[in-house]
Design a protein around this motif. Sequence first.
Motif, PDB file in Angstrom:
ATOM      1  N   CYS A  39       1.012  -0.649  -0.016  1.00  0.00           N
ATOM      2  CA  CYS A  39       0.215   0.039   0.227  1.00  0.00           C
ATOM      3  C   CYS A  39       0.956   1.213  -0.511  1.00  0.00           C
ATOM      4  CB  CYS A  39      -1.069  -0.417   1.522  1.00  0.00           C
ATOM      5  SG  CYS A  39      -1.726   1.725   0.973  1.00  0.00           S
ATOM      6  N   ARG A  41      -0.405   3.667   0.719  1.00  0.00           N
ATOM      7  CA  ARG A  41      -0.274   5.173   1.560  1.00  0.00           C
ATOM      8  C   ARG A  41       0.092   4.306   3.531  1.00  0.00           C
ATOM      9  NH1 ARG A  41      -6.507   6.253   1.699  1.00  0.00           N
ATOM     10  NH2 ARG A  41      -6.767   7.306  -0.791  1.00  0.00           N
ATOM     11  N   CYS A  42      -0.142   3.502   3.173  1.00  0.00           N
ATOM     12  CA  CYS A  42       0.543   2.249   4.749  1.00  0.00           C
ATOM     13  C   CYS A  42       2.070   1.840   4.487  1.00  0.00           C
ATOM     14  CB  CYS A  42      -0.705   1.042   4.345  1.00  0.00           C
ATOM     15  SG  CYS A  42      -2.205   1.308   5.440  1.00  0.00           S
ATOM     16  N   VAL A  46       2.563  -3.248   4.262  1.00  0.00           N
ATOM     17  CA  VAL A  46       1.072  -3.740   3.952  1.00  0.00           C
ATOM     18  C   VAL A  46       0.491  -3.789   2.754  1.00  0.00           C
ATOM     19  CG1 VAL A  46      -1.316  -2.560   4.528  1.00  0.00           C
ATOM     20  CG2 VAL A  46       0.750  -2.113   6.238  1.00  0.00           C
ATOM     21  N   CYS A  57      -6.378  -1.904  -0.796  1.00  0.00           N
ATOM     22  CA  CYS A  57      -5.309  -2.564   1.549  1.00  0.00           C
ATOM     23  C   CYS A  57      -7.190  -2.207   1.854  1.00  0.00           C
ATOM     24  CB  CYS A  57      -4.855  -0.200   1.106  1.00  0.00           C
ATOM     25  SG  CYS A  57      -4.289  -0.912   3.112  1.00  0.00           S
ATOM     26  N   LYS A  59      -6.706  -2.285   5.286  1.00  0.00           N
ATOM     27  CA  LYS A  59      -5.537  -0.861   6.489  1.00  0.00           C
ATOM     28  C   LYS A  59      -6.692   0.379   6.482  1.00  0.00           C
ATOM     29  CE  LYS A  59      -2.221  -0.718   9.685  1.00  0.00           C
ATOM     30  NZ  LYS A  59      -1.157  -0.919   9.475  1.00  0.00           N
ATOM     31  N   CYS A  60      -6.735   1.029   5.108  1.00  0.00           N
ATOM     32  CA  CYS A  60      -7.080   2.316   4.606  1.00  0.00           C
ATOM     33  C   CYS A  60      -7.775   2.375   3.340  1.00  0.00           C
ATOM     34  CB  CYS A  60      -5.399   2.963   4.478  1.00  0.00           C
ATOM     35  SG  CYS A  60      -5.066   2.753   2.776  1.00  0.00           S
TER      36      CYS A  60
END
Length: 71
Positions: A39, A41-42, A46, A57, A59-60
Motif C-alpha cells: 500500500c 499509503r500504509c 501492508v 488495502c 487497512k486504509c
Amino acid sequence: MGKKKEAKGKKPAKNKPTSKKYSKYKIEGDKIVSKAKSCPRCGPGVFLMEAKDRVYCGKCRYTEFLGKSSE
Ligand SMILES: [Zn+2]
C-alpha cells in the motif's frame, strides 16, 4: 452406549509449512521480491488485497484499479 473413540483425525505433528505471510514473497537469487503490491499509503509491509479487477488495502481502503490506466 455413546462411547466414541476419536482415533482418526489426529496425526503426529509434522513440520508446519512456513507461515503464509511469506508466501507473498518470491525469492529470486539473493533477493526477496514481493509479489503483492504494498500500500502506498500504509507503506511496505501492508499488502494490497487482490480483487477481480483491482487491488485494495484492507487497512486504509486505498483502492487501485488494474488494467486500464487511462481514463
Ligand atoms: Zn493502506
